[in-house]
Design a protein around this motif. Sequence first.
Motif, short mmCIF file in Angstrom:
data_model
loop_
_atom_site.label_atom_id
_atom_site.label_comp_id
_atom_site.label_asym_id
_atom_site.label_seq_id
_atom_site.Cartn_x
_atom_site.Cartn_y
_atom_site.Cartn_z
N SER A 188 48.98 -30.50 48.91
CA SER A 188 48.40 -31.22 47.93
C SER A 188 46.72 -31.53 48.13
CB SER A 188 48.75 -32.75 48.22
OG SER A 188 48.12 -33.58 47.02
N LYS A 189 46.12 -31.39 46.86
CA LYS A 189 44.73 -31.41 46.69
C LYS A 189 44.13 -32.74 46.02
CE LYS A 189 44.27 -26.37 46.55
NZ LYS A 189 45.44 -25.87 46.50
N ARG A 190 44.94 -33.89 46.29
CA ARG A 190 44.42 -35.03 45.76
C ARG A 190 43.40 -35.51 46.82
NH1 ARG A 190 48.68 -37.64 42.33
NH2 ARG A 190 50.55 -36.27 41.96
N ASN A 191 42.11 -35.11 46.59
CA ASN A 191 41.29 -35.67 47.56
C ASN A 191 40.78 -36.99 47.11
OD1 ASN A 191 40.98 -33.39 49.27
ND2 ASN A 191 39.82 -32.14 47.38
N ASP A 192 40.97 -37.38 45.81
CA ASP A 192 40.49 -38.51 45.43
C ASP A 192 41.63 -39.78 45.81
OD1 ASP A 192 42.37 -37.50 43.67
OD2 ASP A 192 41.50 -38.39 41.93
N PRO A 231 39.22 -26.87 50.53
CA PRO A 231 39.45 -27.33 49.17
C PRO A 231 40.22 -28.62 49.57
CG PRO A 231 41.00 -25.57 49.76
CD PRO A 231 40.05 -25.48 50.87
N VAL A 232 40.78 -29.14 50.80
CA VAL A 232 41.65 -30.21 51.14
C VAL A 232 40.78 -31.04 52.04
CG1 VAL A 232 43.53 -31.29 51.92
CG2 VAL A 232 43.80 -29.24 50.31
N THR A 233 40.57 -32.26 51.75
CA THR A 233 39.29 -33.12 52.66
C THR A 233 40.19 -34.28 53.35
OG1 THR A 233 38.94 -34.40 50.83
CG2 THR A 233 37.59 -32.46 51.25
N PHE A 234 41.41 -34.13 53.42
CA PHE A 234 42.46 -35.51 54.07
C PHE A 234 43.37 -34.91 54.87
CE2 PHE A 234 44.05 -34.44 49.88
CZ PHE A 234 45.35 -34.52 50.10
#
Length: 411
Positions: A208-212, A46-49
Amino acid sequence: MNVVVTGLGTTSPLGGDVASTWEAALAGRSGVRTLENDWAEKYGVPVTFAGQLVVQPSEVLSRPETKRMDPSAQMAIVAAREAWADAGFGEDGVDPDRLGSIVSSGIGGVWTMLNAWDTVRDRGAARVLPLTVPMLMPNSPTAYVSLEFKARAGSHSPVSACASGAEAIGMGFEMIQSGRADVVICGGTEAAIHPLPISSFAAMQALSKRNDDPQGASRPYDVSRDGFVMGEGSGVLILESEEHAKARGARVYANVLGVGMTADAHHIAAPEPNGAGQTKAMQLSLERAGLTTADVAHVNAHATSTPVGDMIEARGIRTLLGSHADQVLLSATKSMTGHLLGGAGALESVFTVKALETRQAPPTINVTEPDPELQVDLVRDTPRALPAGQIAAINNSFGFGGHNVALVFGA
């Protein structure tokens, strides 16, 4: 016995060495970016960064070295070599029986372990590399540092989650004070940007899940903070007895004045709600240093950007310092680097020493609306000047399991 810092080394999400890392930190640049892999699509991560290294160890080390070391050890060797060179040891070096190595990792060789399991599952046990165990051991980084520099006074690797790197420095300080060594290579390292740790931390609601918005995701003390950002890298300090440093005419960055270590004994992951253990660690570090709160000019906070943890620490700092907190500059550098886990306390010790040397407190970025409960002067967006004269700075590191470490440096 007085202990001083004579060498610094790092490889981090901000730079491949201390100079570039410190320059980026003062400029308020983020080292966090979207990961270039297919983990999200392939595994549903779920987290891409994360905060990845700017310079990969393979660009610095030889191929045989990278083949026999887990990435965590590779990073430690890169940072240790820089720190050793920075300390200016000549051809004679240091008496090996008076040289120690203490380099920690919170997680250890996770890449090696999981790659080896993939090999067993897909290709059979006979295809596992013979060096798998030496590569995955949590003590592998300090062992390789000990081998590299012939450190025979002792090689140790305290494992205390996100406090590991700071605890290593505290142990190095104590190793010299006890008379066991004249010089100690100490710090922390972590290479855990892998789908399993990321998925696991995400399942805990810790990330944090702020992928954007990767660069804006780590936002300590901001009201919209929603978790920490994974980082990787290593920080290494050369600690030396003042007598030994003077005898060889070494340049001294700062003094290591004290360390405080406590345990919450509260929960395996959550900090004790009142922050009593954290405050006690800071208090003990000052007492051991023979300082009062009035001597403190700067704090590099643990401040991971979690909704609960940030303010527990902030309240503890205010409790410790009282009204003097109004004169103390607070920095939360994980806003730029992400959280290096076992390497965090070491990299942030490098930052703390550089802050004292240059008299600049590095900024905290991404704080657009500070938490109204924050009662310490937070350095935001641009560096702030530290006072002239003799001052002290505290570096805090706290870890899962309730580990609390506070280091005091002075210059």
